[in-house]
Design an enzyme around this catalytic site. Structure first.
Site, short mmCIF file in Angstrom:
data_model
loop_
_atom_site.label_atom_id
_atom_site.label_comp_id
_atom_site.label_asym_id
_atom_site.label_seq_id
_atom_site.Cartn_x
_atom_site.Cartn_y
_atom_site.Cartn_z
CG ASP A 8 -1.85 1.15 1.32
OD1 ASP A 8 -1.73 2.09 0.51
OD2 ASP A 8 -2.72 1.14 2.22
CB VAL A 9 1.72 3.78 -2.60
CG1 VAL A 9 2.15 2.76 -3.64
CG2 VAL A 9 0.36 4.37 -2.92
CG ASN A 60 -0.44 4.09 -12.65
OD1 ASN A 60 -0.98 4.92 -13.37
ND2 ASN A 60 -1.01 2.93 -12.37
CB SER A 94 -5.19 13.25 -13.69
OG SER A 94 -6.49 13.37 -14.23
CB SER A 140 -8.48 15.67 -12.83
OG SER A 140 -9.51 15.16 -13.66
CE1 TYR A 188 -7.65 10.93 -9.48
CE2 TYR A 188 -8.50 12.42 -11.17
CZ TYR A 188 -7.73 11.32 -10.80
OH TYR A 188 -7.03 10.63 -11.77
CE LYS A 191 -4.05 11.21 -10.30
NZ LYS A 191 -2.91 10.28 -10.55
CB THR A 238 -8.78 2.06 -16.93
OG1 THR A 238 -9.48 3.12 -16.26
CG2 THR A 238 -7.56 2.64 -17.64
#
Length: 257
Positions: free
Chosen positions: A64-65, A91, A142, A144, A155, A159, A190
């Site tokens: 888990d990053v 990523n 992203s 975003s 988000y 980002k 995806t």
């Protein structure tokens, strides 16, 4: 680039269980790298490994990053097992919908922990090893992160943090021989994007805004990541490369003619 352009190199990719991460693992494996595919779900990572090109090497590592201790152990273990680390692809991502008022603290923290903290923890752990071999980092941002969206406050913020962290690292570590760049995909085909891709009206709206009139394929993003990580981009540092079919070429005004 040649089929063996990353021969002898070790590439660590987070969020490698599906989508852009899995496609990136495949691309680097085809180019001869030993690929360390990192993710939280072992079952997904097994699929990435099973899809590895014949004769290539993809190694699954569950981590888990957003867990600082786990990240440190992961990177040290990779270097211990493989002797080096040449490329880090940050990523891993998480997202939640909602405005600031609609986003609860737990959801906000989850997105920031995975996206912003994850890039920080992974990069910090990897930098000494990248410095030793003249390696580099490619962050997956992203569209975003380059501009705002309606209803994606957490988000967008996370980002956006990746954007300026990329800038800071590109300044701080270039003289040490470590380049840091970022790719910024727009809508990509995806499984995470399935609710958008399966909604005809939403997909039509995206097609109207994206000049190429379709989502990106994960492999198309992976190819740009491989370029930034490779020898051909050896003087490219601190770059934010949109992979968006021309989305950011627009002034933002609707089509008039």
């Amino acid at each position: 680039m040649s089929a063996q352009s990353f021969a002898g190199k070790v590439v660590l990719i987070t969020g490698a269980g599906s989508g852009i991460g899995a496609a990136t693992a495949d691309r680097f494996a085809r180019d001869g790298a030993t690929v360390i595919a990192v993710g939280r779900t072992e079952e997904k990572l097994r699929k990435t490994v099973a899809a590895a090109p014949a004769g290539s090497t993809i190694v699954a590592r569950v981590a888990d990053v957003s867990d600082e201790a786990a990240v440190t152990a992961l990177v040290e273990g990779v270097v211990s097992d493989h002797g080096r680390l040449d490329v880090l692809v940050n990523n891993a991502a998480a997202a939640t919908a909602g405005t600031v008022e609609q986003t609860d603290t737990a959801s906000w923290r989850q997105v920031m922990n995975v996206v912003a903290d994850g890039v920080f923890y992974m990069s910090r752990a990897a930098l000494p090893h990248l410095r030793a071999v003249g390696g580099n980092i490619v962050n997956v941002g992203s569209a975003s992160g380059l501009g705002g969206d309606w209803g994606l406050a957490a988000y967008n913020a996370a980002k956006g943090a990746v954007v300026n962290l990329t800038n800071a690292m590109a300044l701080d570590h270039a003289a040490e021989g470590v380049r840091v760049n970022a790719v910024h995909p727009s809508l990509t085909a995806t499984e995470v994007a399935a609710p958008i891709l399966e909604n005809e009206s939403t997909l039509a709206a995206f097609r109207q805004r994206i000049p190429m009139q379709r989502p990106a394929e994960p492999q198309e993003v992976a190819d740009v990541i491989a370029f930034l990580a490779g020898h051909d981009a050896r003087f490219v540092n601190g770059v934010h490369l949109p992979v968006d079919g021309g989305l950011r070429a627009s002034s933002g005004q609707p089509r008039m003619f």
